[in-house]
Design a protein around this motif. Structure first.
Motif, PDB file in Angstrom:
ATOM      1  N   TRP A  68       0.829  -1.204   0.000  1.00  0.00           N
ATOM      2  CA  TRP A  68       0.000   0.000   0.000  1.00  0.00           C
ATOM      3  C   TRP A  68       0.866   1.259   0.000  1.00  0.00           C
ATOM      4  CZ3 TRP A  68      -4.864   1.751  -0.569  1.00  0.00           C
ATOM      5  CH2 TRP A  68      -5.142   3.039  -0.121  1.00  0.00           C
ATOM      6  N   VAL A  72       1.217   4.138  -3.139  1.00  0.00           N
ATOM      7  CA  VAL A  72       0.404   5.325  -2.872  1.00  0.00           C
ATOM      8  C   VAL A  72       0.686   6.424  -3.897  1.00  0.00           C
ATOM      9  CG1 VAL A  72       0.132   7.284  -1.303  1.00  0.00           C
ATOM     10  CG2 VAL A  72       0.007   4.970  -0.422  1.00  0.00           C
ATOM     11  N   THR A  76      -3.516  11.564  -4.940  1.00  0.00           N
ATOM     12  CA  THR A  76      -4.767  11.029  -4.390  1.00  0.00           C
ATOM     13  C   THR A  76      -4.586  10.421  -3.000  1.00  0.00           C
ATOM     14  OG1 THR A  76      -4.426   8.833  -5.376  1.00  0.00           O
ATOM     15  CG2 THR A  76      -5.549  10.508  -6.723  1.00  0.00           C
ATOM     16  N   HIS A  77      -3.314  10.154  -2.631  1.00  0.00           N
ATOM     17  CA  HIS A  77      -3.001   9.512  -1.348  1.00  0.00           C
ATOM     18  C   HIS A  77      -3.654   8.134  -1.235  1.00  0.00           C
ATOM     19  CE1 HIS A  77      -1.247  13.277  -0.027  1.00  0.00           C
ATOM     20  NE2 HIS A  77      -2.370  13.908  -0.324  1.00  0.00           N
ATOM     21  N   GLN A  78      -3.854   7.490  -2.379  1.00  0.00           N
ATOM     22  CA  GLN A  78      -4.435   6.154  -2.410  1.00  0.00           C
ATOM     23  C   GLN A  78      -3.445   5.178  -3.032  1.00  0.00           C
ATOM     24  OE1 GLN A  78      -7.565   5.260  -1.114  1.00  0.00           O
ATOM     25  NE2 GLN A  78      -7.391   7.334  -0.282  1.00  0.00           N
ATOM     26  N   LEU A  81      -5.118  -0.958  -3.576  1.00  0.00           N
ATOM     27  CA  LEU A  81      -5.781  -1.772  -2.553  1.00  0.00           C
ATOM     28  C   LEU A  81      -5.909  -3.222  -2.989  1.00  0.00           C
ATOM     29  CD1 LEU A  81      -7.206  -1.997   0.140  1.00  0.00           C
ATOM     30  CD2 LEU A  81      -9.322  -1.217  -0.960  1.00  0.00           C
ATOM     31  N   ARG A 128     -11.985   1.300   1.267  1.00  0.00           N
ATOM     32  CA  ARG A 128     -11.171   2.046   2.240  1.00  0.00           C
ATOM     33  C   ARG A 128     -10.125   1.111   2.842  1.00  0.00           C
ATOM     34  NH1 ARG A 128     -11.866   3.494   7.887  1.00  0.00           N
ATOM     35  NH2 ARG A 128     -10.955   5.555   8.300  1.00  0.00           N
ATOM     36  N   ASP A 207      -7.716   7.648   8.720  1.00  0.00           N
ATOM     37  CA  ASP A 207      -7.297   6.983   7.482  1.00  0.00           C
ATOM     38  C   ASP A 207      -5.788   6.986   7.275  1.00  0.00           C
ATOM     39  OD1 ASP A 207      -8.304   5.420   5.455  1.00  0.00           O
ATOM     40  OD2 ASP A 207      -8.415   7.052   4.010  1.00  0.00           O
TER      41      ASP A 207
END
Length: 255
Positions: A68, A72, A76-78, A81, A128, A207
């Motif tokens: 993860w 990242v 978007t800081h995603q 997943l 999430r 988060d």
């Protein structure tokens, strides 16, 4: 908790015997039997499952956090997943398969696989990443609450488990020293679960996936091992005959 005479509860002994048998049986399967003639280091190592148990406990979470974090997106800081979850669950599957192939006890690995799979499914469903850790938070809250309540009402769960393992039943409640020790041991375990929850919950709510996963690992086995050692030594002190033939190694690594 009062040091007065134990409460007389007609329903207590029967319920406590059932609960004590369940807790004591689980402790024995985990290698935490005070009646064993073994060093503290051996007991702690066995409770963690040895190298295989440590890897099964740590690697799925570690891989999830690493994948993860590496994937990242700065904007978007995603992270990825699906990849993080897939590799984490894949490792759990491999560990379980290896145990089944080698015909070694697989209950812990299967339990870990179910927990990992359920957490992964929840994270994918919500989209999430932090939800991958929600089952652990719930578990810490449930265990901590159960331990705290049991101590406060005068039936500490540690005492019930040890009483069953040592064929002491609930007779330990008539011994002020044993009641006091079991009370504080149970409170200490409750505090461990509460500390995990207090540290991890704010990270979950904000988060902060990488920090959450990292602290989950740090507050896992590194805190579990010394708590097992303290519990083992305290219980053996209450039942010296059970550990009379135990010789502790002189090397610090065995402590």
């Amino acid at each position: 908790m009062s040091d007065d005479e134990p409460r007389k509860d007609a329903a207590g002994p029967a319920a406590s015997d059932i609960l004590g048998a369940a807790l004591g049986g689980a402790a024995r399967r985990a290698g935490l039997d005070p009646g064993q003639s073994a060093s503290t280091g051996h007991i702690v190592w066995h409770a963690m499952g040895g190298w295989r148990g440590i890897l099964e406990s740590v690697l799925p979470t570690l891989v999830f956090v690493l994948v993860w974090t590496i994937t990242v997106d700065p904007q978007t800081h995603q992270g990825d997943l699906w990849l993080a979850v897939g590799l984490s669950v894949g490792l759990a599957v491999v560990f379980t398969a290896v145990r089944l192939i080698m015909r070694s006890p697989a209950s812990a690995a299967i339990g870990g696989l179910v927990a990992t799979g359920a957490a992964a499914a929840l994270a994918l469903w919500t989209g999430r990443a932090a939800d991958n850790f929600i089952l652990g938070l719930v578990t810490n809250g449930a265990y901590g609450t159960a331990l705290l309540i049991s101590a406060l009402v005068g039936w500490p769960l540690i005492g019930l488990a040890v009483g069953w393992l040592m064929n002491d039943g609930t007779a330990w409640r008539a011994d002020r020293r044993k009641r006091r020790v079991f009370f504080w041991l149970t409170i200490a375990w409750a505090a461990l679960f509460a500390a995990r929850l207090a540290v991890e919950l704010p990270l979950f709510l904000t988060d902060q996936v990488t920090a959450l996963g990292t602290l989950k690992l740090i507050m896992g086995l590194p805190l579990f091992a010394p708590m097992v050692a303290v519990t083992w030594l305290a219980v053996r002190g209450l039942y010296p005959k059970a550990g009379a033939d135990v010789s502790e190694p002189s090397s610090p690594s065995g402590q």
